[in-house]
Motif scaffolding. Sequence first.
Motif, PDB file in Angstrom:
ATOM      1  N   THR A 277      12.048  56.400 -52.627  1.00  0.00           N
ATOM      2  CA  THR A 277      12.837  55.277 -52.119  1.00  0.00           C
ATOM      3  C   THR A 277      13.112  55.536 -50.645  1.00  0.00           C
ATOM      4  O   THR A 277      13.973  56.343 -50.288  1.00  0.00           O
ATOM      5  CB  THR A 277      14.146  55.118 -52.904  1.00  0.00           C
ATOM      6  OG1 THR A 277      13.834  54.879 -54.269  1.00  0.00           O
ATOM      7  CG2 THR A 277      14.967  53.963 -52.365  1.00  0.00           C
ATOM      8  N   VAL A 278      12.381  54.854 -49.814  1.00  0.00           N
ATOM      9  CA  VAL A 278      12.474  55.061 -48.362  1.00  0.00           C
ATOM     10  C   VAL A 278      13.772  54.487 -47.811  1.00  0.00           C
ATOM     11  O   VAL A 278      14.368  55.027 -46.881  1.00  0.00           O
ATOM     12  CB  VAL A 278      11.252  54.419 -47.669  1.00  0.00           C
ATOM     13  CG1 VAL A 278      11.375  54.525 -46.150  1.00  0.00           C
ATOM     14  CG2 VAL A 278       9.966  55.084 -48.136  1.00  0.00           C
ATOM     15  N   GLY A 281      16.273  49.144 -51.555  1.00  0.00           N
ATOM     16  CA  GLY A 281      15.337  48.123 -51.982  1.00  0.00           C
ATOM     17  C   GLY A 281      13.897  48.368 -51.590  1.00  0.00           C
ATOM     18  O   GLY A 281      13.044  47.499 -51.755  1.00  0.00           O
ATOM     19  N   ASP A 282      13.592  49.558 -51.090  1.00  0.00           N
ATOM     20  CA  ASP A 282      12.229  49.863 -50.630  1.00  0.00           C
ATOM     21  C   ASP A 282      11.734  51.149 -51.297  1.00  0.00           C
ATOM     22  O   ASP A 282      11.735  52.224 -50.695  1.00  0.00           O
ATOM     23  CB  ASP A 282      12.212  50.010 -49.108  1.00  0.00           C
ATOM     24  CG  ASP A 282      10.806  50.239 -48.548  1.00  0.00           C
ATOM     25  OD1 ASP A 282       9.823  50.081 -49.310  1.00  0.00           O
ATOM     26  OD2 ASP A 282      10.691  50.570 -47.346  1.00  0.00           O
ATOM     27  N   THR A 283      11.328  51.040 -52.546  1.00  0.00           N
ATOM     28  CA  THR A 283      10.751  52.166 -53.277  1.00  0.00           C
ATOM     29  C   THR A 283       9.238  52.005 -53.273  1.00  0.00           C
ATOM     30  O   THR A 283       8.728  50.960 -53.690  1.00  0.00           O
ATOM     31  CB  THR A 283      11.273  52.224 -54.720  1.00  0.00           C
ATOM     32  OG1 THR A 283      12.700  52.358 -54.699  1.00  0.00           O
ATOM     33  CG2 THR A 283      10.672  53.416 -55.467  1.00  0.00           C
ATOM     34  N   ARG A 284       8.527  53.019 -52.824  1.00  0.00           N
ATOM     35  CA  ARG A 284       7.076  52.929 -52.660  1.00  0.00           C
ATOM     36  C   ARG A 284       6.365  53.814 -53.681  1.00  0.00           C
ATOM     37  O   ARG A 284       6.674  54.998 -53.819  1.00  0.00           O
ATOM     38  CB  ARG A 284       6.693  53.330 -51.240  1.00  0.00           C
ATOM     39  CG  ARG A 284       7.367  52.446 -50.191  1.00  0.00           C
ATOM     40  CD  ARG A 284       7.044  52.863 -48.778  1.00  0.00           C
ATOM     41  NE  ARG A 284       7.866  52.130 -47.817  1.00  0.00           N
ATOM     42  CZ  ARG A 284       7.836  52.336 -46.501  1.00  0.00           C
ATOM     43  NH1 ARG A 284       7.011  53.258 -45.978  1.00  0.00           N
ATOM     44  NH2 ARG A 284       8.631  51.626 -45.702  1.00  0.00           N
ATOM     45  N   PHE A 285       5.400  53.219 -54.358  1.00  0.00           N
ATOM     46  CA  PHE A 285       4.625  53.883 -55.403  1.00  0.00           C
ATOM     47  C   PHE A 285       3.181  54.017 -54.944  1.00  0.00           C
ATOM     48  O   PHE A 285       2.616  53.086 -54.365  1.00  0.00           O
ATOM     49  CB  PHE A 285       4.683  53.076 -56.703  1.00  0.00           C
ATOM     50  CG  PHE A 285       6.062  52.944 -57.281  1.00  0.00           C
ATOM     51  CD1 PHE A 285       6.479  53.776 -58.314  1.00  0.00           C
ATOM     52  CD2 PHE A 285       6.953  51.986 -56.791  1.00  0.00           C
ATOM     53  CE1 PHE A 285       7.753  53.664 -58.853  1.00  0.00           C
ATOM     54  CE2 PHE A 285       8.226  51.868 -57.332  1.00  0.00           C
ATOM     55  CZ  PHE A 285       8.627  52.709 -58.359  1.00  0.00           C
ATOM     56  N   THR A 286       2.578  55.163 -55.226  1.00  0.00           N
ATOM     57  CA  THR A 286       1.195  55.385 -54.815  1.00  0.00           C
ATOM     58  C   THR A 286       0.561  56.468 -55.677  1.00  0.00           C
ATOM     59  O   THR A 286       1.266  57.288 -56.278  1.00  0.00           O
ATOM     60  CB  THR A 286       1.120  55.783 -53.325  1.00  0.00           C
ATOM     61  OG1 THR A 286      -0.240  55.936 -52.949  1.00  0.00           O
ATOM     62  CG2 THR A 286       1.866  57.087 -53.068  1.00  0.00           C
TER      63      THR A 286
END
Length: 309
Positions: A277-278, A281-286
């Motif tokens: 979670t950067v 509301g901004d959680t990045r999955f990769t």
Amino acid sequence: MTYRQSSPYAPSPRALRPPRPSVPRPSRPPRAPRGRARLTRRGRLALLLGAVVAVTAVITVPMILVPDDEPAAVEQPRTLVVPEGRRAGQVYTAVDRALGLPEGTARKAATAPAVDLPLPAAAGGNPEGYLFPATYPVADATTPEALLRYMVDTAGKRFGTPRIAEGAKEHGMSVYEAVIAASIVQAEADSPEDMAKVARVVHNRLAQGMPLQMDSTLNYALGRSTVDTTVAETKTANPYNTYQRKGLPPTPIGNPGEQAMDAVIRPADGDWLYFVTVGPGDTRFTADYGLHQENVAEFNANRREARAG
């Protein structure tokens, strides 16, 4: 779904005891004085105690009903809120405060053999994960034993359905393991959409034999809640340290709600192995470790900026 039982907080035959008096707490403002009007038999039969709606779980928990052969004094209802994701220790503290009891009373009740909480055998007597999050009405006659039993019984009904059992089995899990996974998802995600993605990361890592490496489980081991984890802490020798130990932790790390459980049995589709979670509301999955490291670097930069500000 609404559960209606004639006396949900009634103690089991093995746990009968006189009701504990409510002791006012200095940390909370006093409640408005309660009326002392006595009801007739006809009035008692007509009396319907109000219930409140559960926190996100949308269940209704009935109040204790007054036996027909006893006089009933009108009592102003009050409530105990158990939010999703709270740890057992936090729930015990909330129960003690709601009932005006000395700190540690609910914790002692939860492990007393005479209380006999209706936990699954896999839990080994540990209520963590089964203190169902909801809003519970309480009265002066409510005991911690009865209240905790009702929480566990509610969780058993919610998590013990064929849908949950079949969904867990599809992912190679028992229901108890699904509750453990749901407690992690509850702690790591802020929205139903992210819950489904975090659940997919959990399944993908387990399938590949990778350690989960979840800060939430390490925080549980260390008895804290933070987003700052050091390299030294990830080497802590503890069965809940999923940086060092593969697989799920031995027990749930909190008490999940139905959305988290649904995410575990119906995760989003994706090949993700990493997430961070950067910002709000901004959680990045990769699935790309290099890209994940870039996201982590951005997270750390945001943290430094926030501290400096």
